[in-house]
Design a protein around this motif. Structure first.
Motif, mmCIF file in Angstrom:
data_model
loop_
_atom_site.group_PDB
_atom_site.id
_atom_site.type_symbol
_atom_site.label_atom_id
_atom_site.label_comp_id
_atom_site.label_asym_id
_atom_site.label_seq_id
_atom_site.Cartn_x
_atom_site.Cartn_y
_atom_site.Cartn_z
ATOM 1 N N CYS A 71 -39.290 -23.799 15.485
ATOM 2 C CA CYS A 71 -40.315 -25.036 15.705
ATOM 3 C C CYS A 71 -40.101 -25.240 17.283
ATOM 4 O O CYS A 71 -39.178 -25.269 17.656
ATOM 5 N N ARG B 121 -45.198 -24.402 14.955
ATOM 6 C CA ARG B 121 -44.038 -23.928 14.117
ATOM 7 C C ARG B 121 -44.865 -22.446 13.643
ATOM 8 O O ARG B 121 -45.436 -22.292 12.754
ATOM 9 N N TYR C 153 -43.033 -30.783 9.884
ATOM 10 C CA TYR C 153 -43.856 -29.651 9.098
ATOM 11 C C TYR C 153 -43.261 -29.604 7.834
ATOM 12 O O TYR C 153 -42.240 -29.603 7.614
#
Lengths: 116, 115
Positions: A74, A68, A49
């Motif tokens: 996450c 997330r 991410y």
């Protein structure tokens, strides 16, 4: 101390039974990664991410998903674990490389998944 | 595509002696970063040392130093005065500059330290 925390450290699941691994960080890094590492091998990137922007590796199986919900957390979801998914799962964070700096990774201690 | 090669799957060193782990890489980029990571058995992966390609001076962190040869695309790690706690898997890794946020990893070198 600022750090990356993974839970659980050890997870045993049955074949096909979903599992979720979590990662939290206090480093305020905007990039978070999930790696799979099998014994004595290099880590294999599953996805990462960049802020909320999700980036999937082309060879990551559909069985693996990630969420997330905010900067600090996450999750890695394995929807139907197979025997081949038994591995260490590493979460890592970094600050964005776009603003300069090496963007080195900071790792958690890992979650070891066993599939019975 | 960039690649990272660690040609020594296993190495050993006597305690208090010096050992050098080799790493070569291939890239067409001019700006990038190189790293050595250490992963002790059943323990956390940690950064040992990093090198920015634009810096000519070799990075040093206490007993750890690198020999960065940009033209030869070589990035070796020297561990001086080896200690038992240095026993670990060592990974060399490459990251391009700019928006590239992914590391390219070598296969690793397993280092044993003999008392």
């Amino acid at each position: 101390d600022a750090m990356v925390i993974q839970n659980p450290r050890y997870q045993v699941t049955q074949f096909g039974k979903p599992v979720t691994l979590s990662c939290s960080q206090t480093l305020n890094h905007n990039v978070m990664y999930w790696y799979q590492q099998k014994s004595s091998q290099a880590p294999k990137l599953l996805f990462h991410y960049y802020d909320k922007d999700f980036n999937n590796e082309a060879d990551t199986p559909d069985n693996f998903q990630s969420r997330r919900p905010n900067t600090s957390f996450c999750f890695l979801d394995i929807r139907s674990p197979g025997l081949g998914d038994a591995a260490m799962y590493l979460c890592a964070t970094s600050s964005s490389g776009t603003s300069g700096g090496a963007g080195e990774l900071f790792f958690g201690e890992g979650s070891r998944l066993t599939v019975l | 595509a960039q690649t990272v090669t660690q040609s020594q799957p296993e190495m050993s060193v006597q305690e208090a002696e010096t050992v050098t782990l080799s790493c070569t890489y291939d890239t067409s980029e001019s700006d990038y970063y190189l790293f050595w990571y250490k992963q002790p058995p059943s323990r956390q992966m940690i950064l040992v040392i990093r090198q920015e390609a634009y810096k000519q001076q070799n990075a040093t962190e206490n007993r750890f130093s690198v020999n960065f040869q940009k033209a030869a695309k070589s990035f070796s790690l020297k561990i001086s005065d080896s200690q038992l706690g240095d026993a670990a898997m060592y990974f060399c890794a490459y990251r391009g500059a700019g928006n590239n946020r992914k590391l390219i990893w070598g296969l690793g070198t397993s280092l044993a330290v003999n008392p």
